[in-house]
Each structure stands twice: as C-alpha cells, then as structure tokens.
Design an enzyme around this catalytic site. Structure first.
Site, PDB file in Angstrom:
ATOM      1  N   ASP A 128       0.845  -1.193   0.000  1.00 39.50           N
ATOM      2  CA  ASP A 128       0.000   0.000   0.000  1.00 39.50           C
ATOM      3  C   ASP A 128       0.879   1.241   0.000  1.00 39.50           C
ATOM      4  OD1 ASP A 128      -2.467   1.306  -0.017  1.00 39.50           O
ATOM      5  OD2 ASP A 128      -2.462   1.551   2.150  1.00 39.50           O
ATOM      6  N   HIS A 135      -3.968  14.246   0.551  1.00 39.72           N
ATOM      7  CA  HIS A 135      -4.222  13.398   1.715  1.00 39.72           C
ATOM      8  C   HIS A 135      -3.052  13.466   2.697  1.00 39.72           C
ATOM      9  CE1 HIS A 135      -5.423  10.038   4.220  1.00 39.72           C
ATOM     10  NE2 HIS A 135      -4.279   9.417   3.946  1.00 39.72           N
ATOM     11  N   GLU A 201     -10.926   3.926   3.372  1.00 40.86           N
ATOM     12  CA  GLU A 201      -9.924   4.653   2.599  1.00 40.86           C
ATOM     13  C   GLU A 201     -10.178   4.400   1.122  1.00 40.86           C
ATOM     14  OE1 GLU A 201      -5.946   3.796   3.833  1.00 40.86           O
ATOM     15  OE2 GLU A 201      -6.169   4.802   5.768  1.00 40.86           O
ATOM     16  N   GLU A 203      -9.210   4.102  -2.486  1.00 36.86           N
ATOM     17  CA  GLU A 203      -7.975   3.854  -3.223  1.00 36.86           C
ATOM     18  C   GLU A 203      -8.278   3.187  -4.570  1.00 36.86           C
ATOM     19  OE1 GLU A 203      -4.747   2.052  -1.145  1.00 36.86           O
ATOM     20  OE2 GLU A 203      -5.402   2.736   0.835  1.00 36.86           O
ATOM     21  N   ASP A 235      -9.442   0.305   1.580  1.00 36.00           N
ATOM     22  CA  ASP A 235      -8.469  -0.219   2.539  1.00 36.00           C
ATOM     23  C   ASP A 235      -8.875   0.233   3.939  1.00 36.00           C
ATOM     24  OD1 ASP A 235      -6.253  -1.647   3.304  1.00 36.00           O
ATOM     25  OD2 ASP A 235      -4.868   0.022   3.045  1.00 36.00           O
ATOM     26  N   ARG A 239      -8.447   3.784  13.169  1.00 40.72           N
ATOM     27  CA  ARG A 239      -7.579   4.929  13.451  1.00 40.72           C
ATOM     28  C   ARG A 239      -7.058   4.951  14.884  1.00 40.72           C
ATOM     29  NH1 ARG A 239      -6.157   6.513   8.393  1.00 40.72           N
ATOM     30  NH2 ARG A 239      -7.980   6.968   7.108  1.00 40.72           N
ATOM     31  N   GLN A 242      -4.336   2.374  15.220  1.00 37.84           N
ATOM     32  CA  GLN A 242      -3.170   2.844  14.468  1.00 37.84           C
ATOM     33  C   GLN A 242      -2.405   3.929  15.226  1.00 37.84           C
ATOM     34  OE1 GLN A 242      -4.008   3.782  10.385  1.00 37.84           O
ATOM     35  NE2 GLN A 242      -2.087   4.859  10.063  1.00 37.84           N
ATOM     36  N   LYS A 255      -4.552  -2.111  10.080  1.00 34.66           N
ATOM     37  CA  LYS A 255      -4.800  -2.239   8.652  1.00 34.66           C
ATOM     38  C   LYS A 255      -4.896  -3.687   8.169  1.00 34.66           C
ATOM     39  CE  LYS A 255      -4.469   0.830   6.165  1.00 34.66           C
ATOM     40  NZ  LYS A 255      -5.496   1.711   5.585  1.00 34.66           N
ATOM     41  N   THR A 259      -9.286  -5.536   3.615  1.00 29.77           N
ATOM     42  CA  THR A 259      -9.149  -4.654   2.462  1.00 29.77           C
ATOM     43  C   THR A 259     -10.102  -5.181   1.399  1.00 29.77           C
ATOM     44  OG1 THR A 259      -6.809  -4.191   2.924  1.00 29.77           O
ATOM     45  CG2 THR A 259      -7.592  -3.773   0.685  1.00 29.77           C
ATOM     46  N   GLU A 366     -10.533  12.574   7.306  1.00 30.50           N
ATOM     47  CA  GLU A 366     -10.448  13.917   6.730  1.00 30.50           C
ATOM     48  C   GLU A 366     -11.815  14.599   6.668  1.00 30.50           C
ATOM     49  OE1 GLU A 366      -7.435  13.744   3.194  1.00 30.50           O
ATOM     50  OE2 GLU A 366      -8.262  11.745   3.563  1.00 30.50           O
TER      51      GLU A 366
END
Length: 416
Positions: A128, A135, A201, A203, A235, A239, A242, A255, A259, A366
């Site tokens: 990844d 971002h 996420e 992607e 993905d 948070r 993490q 993570k 996915t 975000e």
C-alpha cells in the site's frame, strides 16, 4: 466505435470497449473466469472449452480453464491484447458466431445480477502506497505541524508499506469491527477494546502480470508492461489502534483486518482513451524515478454511505485518480529498485485519494477532520467515523462524450 450485438446502455460501466476480467461461482459451485458486457457476464471458461481462443499467444494454453487469472496475467501484454481483440470480434454486432448460436449464447452469457462474483486472482503480496499529496498534507496538518505537513522524504519517493494479502476480500464481504490496544485520551497505559474510529480509505489498486527476477529492478519507463489492470480498493482502517501502534514501524493491526476490492479488473488498454498528463513534480525525482512521458488516467471516484436509516446511499466524496502525485509506474519502479521480485497477482494500493476540497476527501478521518466535525446525513444521523450497520459503496469510471469505462463498485458493510 465498436458496437456489440448486445444492447448496452450509455450509462453502463461495461461497453464492448471495456471487457474487464473477473470470476464467478457457477450453479454447480465451480469457479469460472469471466468478462462483462452491459448487464451480462461472459463465461470465458465455456469459450476456452470450445477452443475459441486460437491466436498465437493463447492457442492450446487453456488460460481460462483455470480458477484464477494468475496464469493468464503471467503471459504479458501480447496475450492480453490478443484475448481482448478476440472477445471484441466475437461480440461485434456483425459477427454471427455467438449472436446466432442460441445454445452457445445461453452457456456464455449470464445476467450479472444472477451470479456470485468471487476473487479472480490469487493475491500473493499486497503493498500500500501513500501517493496523494492532498491526503498526506491533510494528515500531516492534523497530527503534526500544518506548516510542515509533508515529511522530508515524501516528494523524493513513493512512500509505502507491505500490507496483508490474506485479508483482501471481494466486494460484498461484510467486515467486522476489530479489537486491539488503544490509548485513551490522557491515559498513560493502553486498554484492549473494540475500535471506535473505524474508517474507509478510497484507493485504486493495480495488479501485476509478468514479474522480474530477484535482483533485477523494473525500469520506470517499462513498468506498465508489468501491470495487468486496475481495481477499486477500500483499505479499511482502525484509526485509534493505528495511533497507538504506528511508531516507529507504521500501520500493523490497524490495517491487517480487511481490504475490499472490486470484482472487476479493468485493463490499461480499456483506459487508454482517458490517459492524461500526471501532476508536475518538484523537485525532479532521482533518475530511476524520472519517468519519460509521465502520464496517468482520468478516473472519477465516488464514495457513498448507506446507514440502516437511509433509504438510499448518500454521496460523501467525489474525487479523481489523476491527482495522485506518484504514478503507478513510479510506484512499481521504486518497489523493485532494490531488486525485490514481484509476481503475477500481486496487489498495489495507491493510498487514500483526496482532492483539494472538503467534499473530495477520501476518508472519514479527513471528512470529519479527526472527529472534530460531524458529517450530517439526510436521515438526520451524524457521523465522524463508521458505526455498526454502515455500508460504504465506492464507484469509479472514466467518461467522455462518446464512451464510459467503469469499474462497477466495491461494497463493504461494517458489522460487530
């Protein structure tokens, strides 16, 4: 413009110019490789059984008799081009071979809504990247100094990390809320509990075909010859897990739990009409990343949320793949510059894709600005991060006045 004997809506993701690759489960439980046109899947296993693929690169190889695309992917661009052109010729409106053979047509064409799509590739490794400048700036501004949001290395190399291939799942697979170590605000020691800050996420990923020998890097200007096609990727991220674990080695358990990817792989040949100039890079990359004729693809991206109270999905993000700072060729060249060998079926995520406006941010992190803002939904609900029962739906397509090439969608519902 080619036209198929099968009627295809102008708003369909799958005209005769697309012909993506996938796999589905038959009524008997077998896995067959397939393509798509309009509202139908095309059973490639059946076509290969009757020796339809008789060109010099495919004849006698039975590439579509397998349950995964890996062997076909390993054969390289000449074989990919031959298969695509052969299918287009079969489906062209003036060709009677399939059009007028009702028995074969019933075996080959099945309504997409009537079949279960499955993983079409045996994914060996998953990498990844972190290639969206907006971002990276948003995250840097939230967690570090807004005046120095990008770390010193960011514009010199495509930042990335090695993910977990075993938990890559096909669209429609439900995903559970993970548990892990979390450091509560103001606490000195972590607790073990379920993640409260689950995120999506947005992607786009690419899958590789022919690999390289261990010790032999892939040249940036030849990298696309190793890329079979693109998929849409969600993905998922926890948070709060993490935040506690990521220093000094980056994401791990936050993570590795899920996915999601779209069931259809869209080829670079199908996207060729939408090739466009990539964003300018400053400073100039080092020579092994200095790609000649540096281009990318104009792909519109959309994210919707469907809660248990919403009657229809609600759009929360719209952005574009073309804004990525690092191209897929640069990503692959950087990945292999040490001599790292890649294999057919390896997956490479772009990293979260965000635009410059709030409505173009590709994650809840975000959109809610680290939870300080509430996303208001038409149902009266508000969200900072995802709750149990929430479903995220991502779509992608390229479009001009004459043509639309789409990816379908990738869906995933959060469960406890």
């Amino acid at each position: 413009m080619l036209t198929s004997f099968i009627e295809v809506s102008k708003e369909s993701d799958f005209p005769i110019q697309n012909l993506p690759y996938g796999a589905y489960r038959t009524e008997s439980g077998d896995i067959h490789l397939c393509s798509a046109i309009g509202e139908y899947i095309i059973d490639l296993f059946v076509l290969d059984e009757v020796e339809f693929f008789g060109g010099p690169n495919l004849k006698g190889k039975g590439v579509f008799l397998d349950s995964s695309l890996n062997y076909f992917m390993s054969l390289g661009r000449p074989a990919w081009k031959e298969a695509r052109e052969t299918l287009q010729k079969l489906l062209e409106k003036s060709n009677p071979r399939l059009k007028d053979d009702e028995q074969l047509r019933q075996k080959v064409l099945k309504e997409q809504d009537s079949v279960e799509m499955v993983m079409p590739v045996q994914i060996g490794d998953f990498t990844d990247f972190y290639s969206s400048e907006q971002h990276a700036r948003n995250v840097g501004a939230m967690f570090r100094d807004p005046e120095n949001a990008l770390l010193p290395n960011w514009k010199h190399l495509p930042v990335g990390y090695h993910g977990r291939a075993s938990s890559v799942v096909i669209s429609g697979t439900k995903v559970h809320r993970p548990k892990g170590q979390i450091l509560p605000e103001g606490a000195d020691a972590p607790v073990f509990e379920e993640s409260k800050l689950v995120d999506f996420e947005l992607e786009v990923g690419f899958l590789t075909g022919p690999g390289n020998e261990l010790g032999q890097p892939i040249d940036v200007d030849k990298a696309e010859e190793h890329i079979f096609g693109l998929v849409l990727v969600n993905d998922w991220s926890a948070r709060d897990i993490q935040k506690w674990e990521y220093q000094p080695l980056g994401p791990f358990l936050a993570k590795n739990w899920a996915t999601s990817i779209s069931p259809w792989i869209v080829t670079l040949d199908a996207l060729e009409p939408f090739r466009t100039e990539a964003p300018a890079q400053n400073p100039k990359p080092l020579s092994y990343l200095d790609q000649k004729n540096r281009t990318t693809f104009d792909i519109e991206l959309e994210v919707f949320i469907k809660t248990e109270k919403l009657s229809t999905p609600y759009e929360i993000c719209r952005t574009n793949y073309k804004h990525l700072y690092w191209t897929m060729a640069q990503q692959l060249a950087h990945h292999t510059i040490t001599g790292c060998n890649i294999k057919p079926g390896d997956l490479y995520g772009s990293g979260t894709i965000s635009g410059s406006e709030e409505g173009s941010y590709g994650s809840m992190l975000e959109l809610s600005w680290k939870g300080t803002k509430k996303l208001k939904l038409p149902s009266g609900e508000v969200r900072s991060f995802l709750e149990d029962g929430d479903e995220i739906i991502m779509k992608a397509f390229s479009k001009n006045d004459e043509l639309r090439i789409g990816f379908g969608e990738v869906r995933g519902k959060m469960i406890y």
